[in-house]
Design a protein around this motif. Structure first.
Motif, short mmCIF file in Angstrom:
data_model
loop_
_atom_site.label_atom_id
_atom_site.label_comp_id
_atom_site.label_asym_id
_atom_site.label_seq_id
_atom_site.Cartn_x
_atom_site.Cartn_y
_atom_site.Cartn_z
N THR A 57 3.86 4.42 4.57
CA THR A 57 4.58 4.42 3.08
C THR A 57 3.82 5.75 2.65
OG1 THR A 57 4.95 2.07 3.36
CG2 THR A 57 4.87 3.25 1.25
N ARG A 58 4.49 6.52 1.93
CA ARG A 58 4.12 7.68 1.09
C ARG A 58 4.99 7.83 0.00
NH1 ARG A 58 2.41 12.81 4.71
NH2 ARG A 58 0.50 11.60 5.78
N ASN A 59 4.38 7.84 -1.10
CA ASN A 59 5.16 8.20 -2.35
C ASN A 59 6.34 6.99 -2.48
OD1 ASN A 59 3.92 10.44 -2.94
ND2 ASN A 59 5.21 11.66 -1.70
N ARG A 60 5.86 5.85 -2.32
CA ARG A 60 6.73 4.50 -2.36
C ARG A 60 8.11 4.61 -1.17
NH1 ARG A 60 7.23 3.82 -8.71
NH2 ARG A 60 4.89 4.11 -9.05
N THR A 61 7.86 5.47 -0.31
CA THR A 61 9.18 5.41 0.69
C THR A 61 8.27 5.20 2.05
OG1 THR A 61 10.04 7.28 -0.62
CG2 THR A 61 10.59 7.03 1.78
N MET A 62 9.00 4.23 2.85
CA MET A 62 8.50 3.84 4.13
C MET A 62 9.25 4.63 5.18
SD MET A 62 8.22 0.20 5.81
CE MET A 62 9.76 -0.46 5.75
N ARG A 63 8.64 5.19 6.39
CA ARG A 63 9.32 5.92 7.21
C ARG A 63 8.61 5.62 8.57
NH1 ARG A 63 6.81 10.54 9.09
NH2 ARG A 63 4.92 11.27 8.15
N MET A 64 9.42 5.05 9.54
CA MET A 64 8.79 5.23 10.94
C MET A 64 8.25 6.70 11.42
SD MET A 64 10.72 3.52 14.13
CE MET A 64 11.93 4.77 14.53
N GLY A 106 -14.19 7.46 14.41
CA GLY A 106 -13.55 7.09 12.99
C GLY A 106 -12.82 5.87 13.34
N GLU A 107 -11.92 5.78 12.23
CA GLU A 107 -11.22 4.63 12.12
C GLU A 107 -9.53 5.11 11.74
OE1 GLU A 107 -14.59 1.50 10.66
OE2 GLU A 107 -13.13 2.12 9.24
N LEU A 108 -8.72 3.91 12.25
CA LEU A 108 -7.31 4.36 12.01
C LEU A 108 -7.28 2.63 11.09
CD1 LEU A 108 -4.30 4.79 11.82
CD2 LEU A 108 -4.26 3.56 14.01
N HIS A 109 -6.84 2.79 9.66
CA HIS A 109 -6.46 1.43 8.97
C HIS A 109 -5.08 1.51 8.81
CE1 HIS A 109 -10.74 0.94 7.45
NE2 HIS A 109 -10.69 2.24 7.77
N LEU A 110 -4.68 0.32 9.17
CA LEU A 110 -3.16 -0.03 9.11
C LEU A 110 -3.32 -1.10 7.86
CD1 LEU A 110 -1.69 -0.50 12.38
CD2 LEU A 110 -2.14 1.42 11.06
N GLU A 111 -2.80 -0.78 6.80
CA GLU A 111 -3.11 -1.52 5.47
C GLU A 111 -1.76 -1.53 4.75
OE1 GLU A 111 -6.59 0.01 4.09
OE2 GLU A 111 -5.84 2.00 3.62
N ARG A 112 -1.62 -2.66 3.81
CA ARG A 112 -0.60 -2.70 2.59
C ARG A 112 -0.43 -1.41 1.80
NH1 ARG A 112 1.50 -7.60 1.25
NH2 ARG A 112 0.10 -9.35 1.99
N GLY A 113 0.69 -0.75 1.80
CA GLY A 113 0.94 0.50 0.95
C GLY A 113 0.82 1.78 1.63
N GLY A 114 0.29 1.40 3.04
CA GLY A 114 0.13 2.64 3.72
C GLY A 114 0.70 2.36 5.13
N LYS A 115 -0.26 2.80 6.22
CA LYS A 115 0.22 2.86 7.71
C LYS A 115 0.15 1.40 7.79
CE LYS A 115 -1.95 7.34 8.60
NZ LYS A 115 -3.08 7.76 8.74
N HIS A 116 1.34 0.97 8.89
CA HIS A 116 1.28 -0.50 9.06
C HIS A 116 2.24 -0.85 10.20
CE1 HIS A 116 4.53 0.39 6.11
NE2 HIS A 116 5.23 -0.48 6.84
N ILE A 117 2.31 -1.73 10.77
CA ILE A 117 3.21 -2.14 11.77
C ILE A 117 4.26 -3.01 11.29
CG2 ILE A 117 3.57 -3.72 13.92
CD1 ILE A 117 0.32 -3.26 14.27
#
Length: 148
Positions: free
Chosen positions: A77-84, A94-105
């Motif tokens: 999700t970027r600029n309130r737009t979700m895209r696959m 480092g780390e990959l964070h999948l979280e609300r409002g960002g990257k997610h499944i």
């Protein structure tokens, strides 16, 4: 002749060190933490987690599968737009964070709606490290852990 031999020796040593730094033995070392799924309120759901890479090589999360849905994808999700998207980078050290409002499944067309307290299984597939199976706890719909 000695100067030329010295130059050849320095070049050989430099090339050897450069190749050693690019060794194919370096690999990602991945660990998944903090996984959760908010209890779904429709036939869609989202999943969140952190992938920690303590290895010396970058990896990529390329896909996710689960018995919960035949249509599981990764989104950003970027600029309130979700895209696959096709993959997410897991940087070396480092780390990959999948979280609300960002990257997610995203889980579409759920076969069932899991309830709070249950666990769902998913398989994360990585480019280099291979698959990792995770049991994901279902939390309350509004659950959002504090960032560390």
């Amino acid at each position: 002749m000695n100067r030329r031999s010295a130059l050849v020796g320095v070049l050989a040593l430099t090339t050897g060190l450069t190749l050693a730094g690019c060794s194919s033995d370096s690999k990602p070392e991945l660990k998944v933490t903090g996984a959760f799924m908010p209890q779904p309120v429709s036939d869609m759901a989202a999943g969140f987690l952190v992938v920690k890479n303590s290895g010396e090589a970058t990896d990529r999360l390329t896909s996710v599968t689960s018995p919960l849905s035949d249509n599981v994808t990764i989104h950003e999700t970027r600029n309130r737009t979700m895209r696959m998207v096709s993959s997410f980078e897991v940087p070396a050290g480092g780390e990959l964070h999948l979280e609300r409002g960002g990257k997610h499944i995203m889980f579409m067309k759920l076969k069932q709606r899991p309830k709070q307290g249950e666990k769902i299984s998913l398989e994360l597939r990585f480019e280099k490290a291979g698959p990792i199976t995770v049991d994901v706890p279902v939390r309350e719909t509004t659950y959002n852990p504090k960032k560390q």
